[in-house]
Design an enzyme around this catalytic site. Structure first.
Site, short mmCIF file in Angstrom:
data_model
loop_
_atom_site.label_atom_id
_atom_site.label_comp_id
_atom_site.label_asym_id
_atom_site.label_seq_id
_atom_site.Cartn_x
_atom_site.Cartn_y
_atom_site.Cartn_z
N ASP A 54 19.50 14.27 24.20
CA ASP A 54 19.29 14.83 22.87
C ASP A 54 18.70 13.72 22.00
O ASP A 54 18.49 12.58 22.44
CB ASP A 54 20.59 15.42 22.30
C1 BGC Z 1 19.59 18.88 18.39
C2 BGC Z 1 19.05 19.65 19.57
C3 BGC Z 1 17.56 19.85 19.42
C4 BGC Z 1 16.90 18.49 19.24
C5 BGC Z 1 15.39 18.58 19.09
C6 BGC Z 1 18.79 17.62 18.09
O1 BGC Z 1 19.17 17.04 16.91
O2 BGC Z 1 20.93 18.53 18.64
O3 BGC Z 1 19.71 20.88 19.66
O4 BGC Z 1 17.04 20.51 20.52
O5 BGC Z 1 17.41 17.88 18.07
O6 BGC Z 1 15.06 19.17 17.90
#
Ligand code: BGC
Length: 784
Positions: free
Chosen positions: A327
């Site tokens: 993530d």
């Molecule tokens: C979130 C994810 C997301 C990623 C890309 C992160 O902050 O936890 O769910 O896919 O950002 O946007």
């Protein structure tokens, strides 16, 4: 510029197309209903895969170490563009650095706001042009985006209710269709990869991503999750109407002790496996191509270094073949947040060795530099790099990117079709959950004079919540002008002359502590005006709830609904006029101070852009509600207990006034008609674990309107070596019944439905007595 949304309403044709899955359900014979199990079994199978091994090996052999590490690197779009909002443009020098110098394998997301299809085509064609023509080996980039409830970063795309509302439909066919449309519209923008579905369980309503989940029950979330994956990936993911999914956030992310985003969880392994693993397990088996990792930590071990979860369970046990993406910035956070590594290089080593294949870095080149150094020093074996790169290349081959990386302009003709909008409307309608209807005040006659008031009554932002045009969903100006808020939809339905609108209170965005990301702030606007207006109407439609939020900015210190909203409700109560409370919220905000004062409660969740219309359809009887609550709605801020709690929590003798006593129960949801359940029968009273146990029940529509009913089948283990929950949902089926019509449904329970994870972390079935519970009827059986 915004692309105008074509609002062509060819009603009969669209209805017919959009309702295809529902019609199909109806057309089947009574014994052949696609209950949740049939749906699940059918959608859990994947077709034969094409074998790309030879091509992968051939390519890998020719790649330098730098090129391999590049494939494992994912950057945010901000690293390759200049300009803001709609003026965003590729910066050729930045793009060259990313793609040619670093050989970056993946780019993600949108810079500030949703872009038009044309802008996406421009951006993606420049990226793919550089990747396929200007690099030595011509490996295409895999672009990834958060298509959370539709292609929400593409202007004009069809948006659907957020997952929590989709769960309330108890209609996995509808979920799959919504995901199919999401895939078509994401691919139309030349993006082949979506960071969805969220398969975390919404078991703690404080968690600000609650609405991104399918609610608290592992079985419902598992069936809906598989529907989502199959909708996105289809039978052939290389087709121009499918995308790769990314299951997230593996696993246990949704259950932090404090309820705050990205904070520690303590979850013993048997409970991890009992509650948080099944959704991922099922979606992996349904063929999901990628998986994203929990940003938090469990039992002191951050998700991104948990080799047991990332490799032993995911690879060895579940047999996951796709690739693992981190993530956002989560390798850096091993240093800055979790402090389990002294520096980023060590963090990189830990994460890669635990099983991360691709790092969402995303705002610098540190990852590639560190990883390269680590391999050169021998701290990370080259074999681990090759393993990750093979997985990434395989998904690129499977997606057909080597043949078709460039935008396909002809896909525009499959974008934003009127029939898609009809599916969204149907999903919004089926999600709406009628929780209270004293003296059948609903549906309202279309001649009723109505006061529409409350902070969510005239807001598309509230109807949508986060991941809508911008990350926080908070920019009203970006929403389509031709979609109805609740107020507009009611005006359209009964005539503006019958509607008075007074806002009452508002929810705005203001900077949080120390100027951090803005969060919701509430204030009174004109409560006295609302009270005055109430004198001149028959009924008050009071729309309360939340604004929009996403991830950490959505943390709250109190689950109670905003004080100004409570004051508005109380002031309106004093007028003596009947109140229909509509809740537009992503998590159950406590309403016990006002719940008894209102005559009806309609839970709308975040139904998206067709939600205003769907709510008006329900309020005025053009749609008979059928949604059921996919979570337990707490009565008090500390009464956070799930439906599958331990039996002693319902026994008043033990707990006195602290016993389980939610505002509304999991599975609750009224209709404008009534359903009677009878003849709950089990195929046998004694049964052994390798047999199937048929469970049949008759459901009759005893009212005078046609209606849909989600039939929920629960099983209770009376005695077990891990203290058994009160009951667990094991099957469901959504059926339609005409007035007076009845239908006998037969479900088949199997061994898995009676098993639990024992103290040694293994699925176990223990002989003894069980109960099946459907629609308030109970039957016992014994497992030999
Ligand atoms: C979130 C994810 C997301 C990623 C890309 C992160 O902050 O936890 O769910 O896919 O950002 O946007």
């Amino acid at each position: 510029m915004r692309k105008p949304v074509v609002a062509l309403w060819v009603v009969s044709l669209t209805l017919c197309l959009a309702l295809q899955p529902l019609v199909a359900i109806k057309a089947q014979s009574a014994n052949d209903l696609p209950d949740s199990d049939e749906f699940f079994q059918r959608n859990s199978r994947t077709g034969p895969e094409r074998d790309h091994t030879r091509k992968i090996e051939d390519l890998l052999k020719r790649m330098t170490l730098e090129e391999r590490v590049g494939q494992m690197t994912q950057l945010a779009i901000g690293m390759i563009v200049d300009g803001r909002d709609q003026d965003v443009k590729i910066d050729p020098a930045k793009l060259d650095k990313a793609i040619v110098k670093y050989g970056v394998g993946s780019i993600l997301n949108v810079s500030d706001q949703a872009l038009t299809l044309d802008t996406w085509h421009e951006i993606i064609s420049q990226i793919q042009d550089m990747a396929t023509k200007k690099t030595r080996l011509g490996i295409p980039v895999i672009y990834g985006i958060d298509s959370i409830h539709g292609a929400n970063y593409v202007q004009g795309a069809t948006l659907f209710p957020q997952e929590i509302g989709m769960a309330a439909t108890f209609n996995p066919e509808l979920m799959r269709r919504a995901a199919e449309i999401t895939a078509i519209e994401t691919r139309a923008a030349a993006i082949p990869w979506s960071f969805s579905p969220v398969l975390d369980l919404g078991r703690n309503p404080l968690w600000p991503r609650f609405w991104e989940t399918f609610g608290e029950d592992p079985y419902l979330a598992k069936v809906m999750g598989v529907a989502f994956v199959r909708g996105l990936e289809g039978a052939d993911v290389s087709s121009q109407s499918q995308v790769a999914s990314s299951l997230k956030h593996y696993m246990g992310y949704s259950f932090p002790l404090t309820g705050r985003d990205r904070t520690p969880a303590w979850i013993p392994e048997n409970y991890l496996r009992e509650y948080f693993l099944p959704t991922f397990d099922a979606a992996v088996k349904a063929g999901a191509r990628t998986i994203m990792i929990n940003s938090g930590e469990i039992n002191g071990v951050p998700g991104h270094v948990n080799r047991h979860i990332l490799t032993d369970i995911l690879r060895t046990e579940l047999g996951f073949k796709g690739f693992v993406v981190s993530d956002w910035e989560d390798i850096k956070k091993l240093v800055t947040t979790w402090r389990i590594a002294a520096d980023e290089k060590e963090a990189t080593r830990l994460a890669i060795m635990a099983g991360i294949d691709m790092s969402m870095v995303p705002n610098d080149y540190s990852f590639a530099d560190h990883l390269l150094a680590l391999v050169k020093e021998g701290a990370v074996p080259q074999s681990r790099i090759d393993e990750a790169v093979r997985r990434i290349l395989r998904v690129k081959f499977e997606l057909g990117l080597f043949e078709k990386a460039m935008p396909n302009v002809s896909l525009k003709s499959k974008f934003a079709l009127p029939e898609y909008r009809q599916v969204s409307l149907q999903a919004a309608r089926e999600s709406i959950t009628l929780l209270k209807n004293a003296n059948n005040i609903l549906p309202l006659a279309k001649t009723t004079k109505v006061l529409v008031t409350g902070p969510t009554s005239d807001s598309l932002v509230s109807l949508n919540n986060g991941w809508t045009y911008v990350w926080q969903g908070s920019e009203e100006a970006l929403y389509p002008k031709d979609r109805h808020t609740i107020r507009k939809a009611i005006e359209a339905k009964i005539g503006a002359g019958n509607v008075i609108f007074v806002q009452g209170t508002k929810i705005t965005r203001a900077p949080g502590p120390s100027n951090s990301t803005p969060t919701d702030q509430e204030e009174e606007v004109d409560i006295p005006a609302a009270v005055r207006a109430a004198q001149n109407v028959d009924v008050i439609v009071l729309a309360l709830g939340e604004g929009s939020y996403c991830e950490t900015p959505g943390n709250i210190t109190d689950l109670t609904i905003g004080e100004p909203q409570l004051r508005l409700a109380e002031a309106l109560k004093a007028t003596g006029k009947p109140i229909v409370l509509v809740l537009v919220e992503g998590r159950p905000r406590i309403i016990n101070r006002i719940a008894d004062n209102v005559n009806a409660v309609v839970m709308a969740y975040n139904p998206s852009n067709e939600g205003g219309t769907a709510i008006a359809d329900v309020l005025f009887g053009d749609f008979n509600p059928s949604g059921k609550l996919p979570f337990t709605y707490p009565r008090t801020p500390n009464g956070l207990i799930n439906y599958d709690h331990k039996p002693f929590e319902t026994q008043n003798t033990a707990f006195g006034n602290m016993a389980f006593n939610p505002q509304f129960k999991f599975g609750e949801g009224l209709s404008y008609t009534t359903f009677a359940y009878s003849d709950l029968r089990l195929g046998k009273q004694m049964f052994s674990a390798n047999e199937e146990l048929p469970v049949s029940v008759t459901v009759k529509n005893t009212g005078n309107r046609a209606g849909q009913e989600a039939v929920l089948v629960y099983v209770r283990d009376l005695v077990a070596s891990i203290s058994p929950p009160n009951r667990r949902l094991r099957r469901f089926a959504k059926i339609s019944l005409e007035p007076g019509q009845s239908r006998t449904l037969t479900f088949k329970l199997r061994r898995d439905d009676l098993s639990f994870i024992s103290a040694d972390n293994k699925p176990t079935v223990e002989p003894g007595e069980f109960e099946v519970n459907v629609g308030g009827l109970t039957q016992k059986f014994t497992l030999k």
